[in-house]
Design an enzyme around this catalytic site. Structure first.
Site, PDB file in Angstrom:
ATOM      1  N   GLU A  84       0.815  -1.218   0.000  1.00  0.00           N
ATOM      2  CA  GLU A  84       0.000   0.000   0.000  1.00  0.00           C
ATOM      3  C   GLU A  84       0.848   1.267   0.000  1.00  0.00           C
ATOM      4  O   GLU A  84       0.345   2.352  -0.290  1.00  0.00           O
ATOM      5  CB  GLU A  84      -0.928   0.012   1.221  1.00  0.00           C
ATOM      6  CG  GLU A  84      -2.041  -1.012   1.191  1.00  0.00           C
ATOM      7  CD  GLU A  84      -3.130  -0.678   0.189  1.00  0.00           C
ATOM      8  OE1 GLU A  84      -3.116   0.442  -0.369  1.00  0.00           O
ATOM      9  OE2 GLU A  84      -3.996  -1.536  -0.047  1.00  0.00           O
ATOM     10  N   GLU A 115       7.025 -22.405   7.523  1.00  0.00           N
ATOM     11  CA  GLU A 115       7.415 -21.578   8.665  1.00  0.00           C
ATOM     12  C   GLU A 115       8.331 -22.302   9.645  1.00  0.00           C
ATOM     13  O   GLU A 115       8.907 -21.681  10.541  1.00  0.00           O
ATOM     14  CB  GLU A 115       6.178 -21.093   9.411  1.00  0.00           C
ATOM     15  CG  GLU A 115       5.416 -22.186  10.132  1.00  0.00           C
ATOM     16  CD  GLU A 115       4.250 -21.619  10.925  1.00  0.00           C
ATOM     17  OE1 GLU A 115       4.294 -21.755  12.157  1.00  0.00           O
ATOM     18  OE2 GLU A 115       3.328 -21.049  10.323  1.00  0.00           O
TER      19      GLU A 115
END
EC number: 4.2.1.126
Length: 294
Positions: A84, A115
């Site tokens: 953004e 992960e």
């Protein structure tokens, strides 16, 4: 050994023990009420959040990058915040970077086991040529994700500044970071589902990091996004309205200066405030480190 036994995000919420038998209306009320814990958690971490933003701002001012890294929801939130920033502040896509365990495909589809390998975190930072000027923000609601720990260890080894954001106290990842934020909003309504309150907490922290870091490098005038990139009709109109708000001119005048300034809101504002031409406005901004001085 139960590795999740003492982690706040894994505890059961006594208020939602009967979630499966509540009416929808009751459950909605409960979930709304539970969000108040997010704000309290952030207030409690005010000093730590402030220290982190001072550090991220310092990195940007000295040619470094902010690098978010996490797995699952935490990784997705980092990417969401990072992507953004270019349209909002006209920064390069390499200024604030988001990395997720399992790579870009993990943003829309979970990559099981990604992960759990600390080396993957190191390799992902190496892939973007991390330097000592950068600041790495490791995000893990549980505070123990190996991928994030591996990333922080590598960042420390090359002299980069490190930050750990978690939603549990005495988080393991905090031991690997210079700065830590341990914002604990309380057990989730759905036990262990950290996309809920923990995710909201992390998103608000990232909002503050990116927004206030951008303020610190002159991307904001008053409370206006003066470096907005006008890439669609809405943003073009917003750009003209920002010029009006910042200078007090009417819409027609704002539109004229917007075009004179090669569609740069910031330059248009400086031209109006200083009654000068385009080249002079650029020189003024350069002299002021790209800040608008009223």
């Amino acid at each position: 050994m139960n590795i999740l036994e003492n982690i706040n995000t894994e505890k059961r919420n006594p208020r939602s023990l009967h979630l499966d038998s509540m009416s929808i209306a009751e459950a909605v009320s409960l979930m709304i009420d539970e969000e108040y814990g997010v704000i309290e958690a952030l207030k409690e971490q005010h000093r730590n959040i402030t220290e982190v933003i001072l550090a991220t701002s310092y990195s940007l001012k000295n040619g470094g990058r902010i690098v978010y890294i996490g797995a699952g929801t935490s990784g997705r939130l980092g990417i969401l915040d990072a992507v953004e920033c270019p349209p909002t502040f006209s920064v390069d896509y390499n200024t604030i970077v988001g990395l997720i365990a399992g790579g870009e495909k993990a943003f829309i589809q979970a990559q099981e086991g990604a992960e759990d390998d600390a080396n993957f975190g190191k390799e992902d930072l190496q892939s973007i040529n991390l330097t000592a000027k950068d600041i790495v923000v490791g995000i893990a609601a549980s505070g123990r994700t190996p991928y994030v720990i591996g990333a922080l260890e590598y960042a420390n080894s090359i002299g980069a500044t490190t930050v750990a954001i978690s939603c549990t106290k005495q988080a393991k990842i905090s031991k690997y970071a210079k700065y830590s934020i341990e914002a604990v909003p309380g057990p989730e309504v759905l036990t262990g589902s950290t996309r809920l309150k923990a995710g909201t907490t992390q998103k608000l922290i990232l909002n503050m990091i990116s927004t206030l870091s951008m303020v610190s490098v002159g991307k904001v005038y008053q409370n206006l996004m003066v470096d907005v990139k006008p890439t669609n009709q809405k943003l073009i109109e917003r750009s003209k309205n920002i010029i009006c708000e910042a200078t007090g001119v009417d819409y027609t005048t704002a539109e004229k200066f917007y075009l004179k300034a090669n569609k740069s809101v910031k330059v248009a504002i400086v031209m109006i405030l200083n009654d000068c031409d385009y080249e002079k406005a650029l020189a003024i901004l350069k002299n002021n480190n790209n800040f608008i001085k009223s």
